[in-house]
Design an enzyme around this catalytic site. Structure first.
Site, PDB file in Angstrom:
ATOM      1  N   LYS A 109      29.968  33.700  33.251  1.00 25.39           N
ATOM      2  CA  LYS A 109      31.167  33.780  34.274  1.00 25.39           C
ATOM      3  C   LYS A 109      32.125  34.863  33.721  1.00 25.39           C
ATOM      4  O   LYS A 109      32.068  35.208  32.388  1.00 25.39           O
ATOM      5  CB  LYS A 109      31.955  32.350  33.815  1.00 25.39           C
ATOM      6  CG  LYS A 109      31.193  31.098  34.482  1.00 25.39           C
ATOM      7  CD  LYS A 109      32.035  29.968  34.120  1.00 25.39           C
ATOM      8  CE  LYS A 109      33.451  29.858  34.708  1.00 25.39           C
ATOM      9  NZ  LYS A 109      33.899  28.458  34.461  1.00 25.39           N
ATOM     10  N   HIS A 111      35.298  34.484  34.380  1.00 25.90           N
ATOM     11  CA  HIS A 111      36.927  34.119  34.388  1.00 25.90           C
ATOM     12  C   HIS A 111      36.678  32.626  33.593  1.00 25.90           C
ATOM     13  O   HIS A 111      35.533  32.456  33.030  1.00 25.90           O
ATOM     14  CB  HIS A 111      36.973  33.682  35.606  1.00 25.90           C
ATOM     15  CG  HIS A 111      36.162  32.587  36.550  1.00 25.90           C
ATOM     16  ND1 HIS A 111      34.948  33.197  37.162  1.00 25.90           N
ATOM     17  CD2 HIS A 111      36.475  31.266  36.705  1.00 25.90           C
ATOM     18  CE1 HIS A 111      34.223  31.952  37.572  1.00 25.90           C
ATOM     19  NE2 HIS A 111      34.912  31.147  37.523  1.00 25.90           N
TER      20      HIS A 111
END
Length: 226
Positions: A109, A111
């Site tokens: 990921k 974020h």
């Protein structure tokens, strides 16, 4: 300590009742015709996973392995690590220890917390938990992740040790996938049950006795000794 032999046979019975363990003739991923099939993905209800986690927890406690946390490799290991830490939290043998766990994502990921790791920080002695070991790929990846974090792989915890050699019939490996992992990484593989336990269960079950000969023949052809 719960009697390990009784625990193993009880697990075989449980797997059979849940349809996870079946007898007959099954073409498996290797192309072999197997007289039995074990699909841990069929532990797919709250009650069955909760009981499975209790078996995992007891097998780990019985093993005597020293550990600080669990790691569940994506994807099958994620619910196993989650459920088993819940079972360990309630296990009388741990005297109230609250065991942390972590798991990995297949895709990083960019974020939020980012990265590929989720859960508690990897530290101390880490037990990798999965359903079975086939090619050992997820174990290798897990060991790399754990070591890269500065932690120590302590063991691999699985549901069933098939005790089976890989390769073509005329070029079978010298060791099973479980034995290869133990030798390569120098860590024990702890299983709730093994093919030997399935054989013992068949010995004591008149209703399923007809399958014993075919399972024994398969073990003689592809199996390894305990």
């Amino acid at each position: 300590m719960v009697d390990a032999v009784s625990q193993r046979l009880e697990f075989v019975q449980f797997a059979l009742e849940q349809g996870v363990l079946r007898f007959g003739e099954f073409k498996v991923k290797s192309g072999r015709l197997s007289p039995y099939f074990f699909n841990a993905g069929l532990f797919n209800t709250g009650a069955s996973v909760a009981k499975l986690a209790q078996f995992y927890a007891q097998a780990l406690v019985n093993s005597g392995v020293s550990f600080d946390m669990l790691f569940g490799p994506a994807y099958k290991g994620i619910p196993l690590a989650t459920a088993t830490t819940c079972a360990l939290a309630a296990h009388p043998g741990l005297n109230g220890r609250d065991i942390p766990f972590a798991f990995n994502r297949k895709e990083a990921k960019d974020h939020g917390e980012g990265g590929t790791l989720v859960g508690a920080p990897l530290q101390g002695k880490v037990v990798i938990i999965d359903d079975v070991i086939t090619a050992g790929t997820s174990v290798r990846e897990s060991v790399d992740i754990i070591r890269a974090a500065g932690a120590e792989p302590a063991a691999v915890l699985i549901a069933l040790d098939r005790m089976e050699r890989a390769g073509a019939d005329d070029a079978l490996s010298a060791h099973s996938a479980v034995q290869e992992v133990e030798q390569r990484y120098g860590i024990p593989v702890v299983s709730i049950a093994s093919l030997s336990d399935i054989m013992s269960f068949l010995d004591g079950n008149a209703e399923l006795a007809a399958h014993r000969e075919s399972v024994e023949a398969y073990r003689q052809r592809y199996g390894v000794s305990a």
